[in-house]
Write an enzyme that holds these catalytic residues in place. Sequence first.
Site, PDB file in Angstrom:
ATOM      1  N   CYS A  35     -22.985   1.310 -22.587  1.00 19.00           N
ATOM      2  CA  CYS A  35     -24.476   1.676 -22.637  1.00 19.00           C
ATOM      3  C   CYS A  35     -24.551   2.316 -21.320  1.00 19.00           C
ATOM      4  O   CYS A  35     -25.708   2.763 -21.262  1.00 19.00           O
ATOM      5  CB  CYS A  35     -25.128   0.328 -22.468  1.00 19.00           C
ATOM      6  SG  CYS A  35     -25.026  -0.916 -21.010  1.00 19.00           S
ATOM      7  N   CYS A 104     -24.672  -8.127 -21.688  1.00 19.42           N
ATOM      8  CA  CYS A 104     -25.879  -7.819 -20.458  1.00 19.42           C
ATOM      9  C   CYS A 104     -25.589  -8.866 -19.437  1.00 19.42           C
ATOM     10  O   CYS A 104     -25.716  -8.605 -18.307  1.00 19.42           O
ATOM     11  CB  CYS A 104     -26.932  -7.461 -20.885  1.00 19.42           C
ATOM     12  SG  CYS A 104     -27.203  -6.575 -22.421  1.00 19.42           S
TER      13      CYS A 104
HETATM   14 FE1  FES Z   1     -26.282  -2.272 -21.214  1.00 24.92          FE
HETATM   15 FE2  FES Z   1     -27.855  -4.690 -21.701  1.00 24.92          FE
HETATM   16  S1  FES Z   1     -27.606  -2.874 -22.803  1.00 24.92           S
HETATM   17  S2  FES Z   1     -26.336  -3.942 -20.028  1.00 24.92           S
END
Ligand code: FES
Length: 144
Positions: A35, A104
């Site tokens: 991400c 996360c």
């Molecule tokens: Fe990347 Fe939560 S989506 S840390």
Amino acid sequence: MALYSEKVMDHFRHPRNVGIIEDADGVGEVGNPVCGDIMKIYLKIKDDIIEDVKFETFGCGSAIASSSMATEMIKGKPVSEALSLTNKAVTEALDGLPAHKLHCSVLAEEAIKKAMKDYYDRNGIAYDPSLFPVFEDCDHCHVH
Ligand code: FES
């Protein structure tokens, strides 16, 4: 049921311990290559106690809430508690995260451990390397 618990929303909207510690004793930065989110933890340690902890998180709401909760959980505690803090404990303290957001909270656990490793390295303190897995290779980094 709402996707996010009230605690997650509270810590996301009013994160605790945001900032940097200029003269930190240990700093740990981790990123999630999937991400692109980044978390940095600063520790001030005296007599084996986490005197202060701050974080900067450039990431999603769950990552911010996890950092906030994790810092609250180790502040004022012995370093042993920082080392044994798990993302599971952070998630439970937040009253849960959606399954696809669990990774996360792993960032928070890793950033704290990396900051602890930095503290040990800077001070020449011997430690068991198995306490600090190679973060870049862990499976969760490939979780979407
Ligand atoms: Fe990347 Fe939560 S989506 S840390």
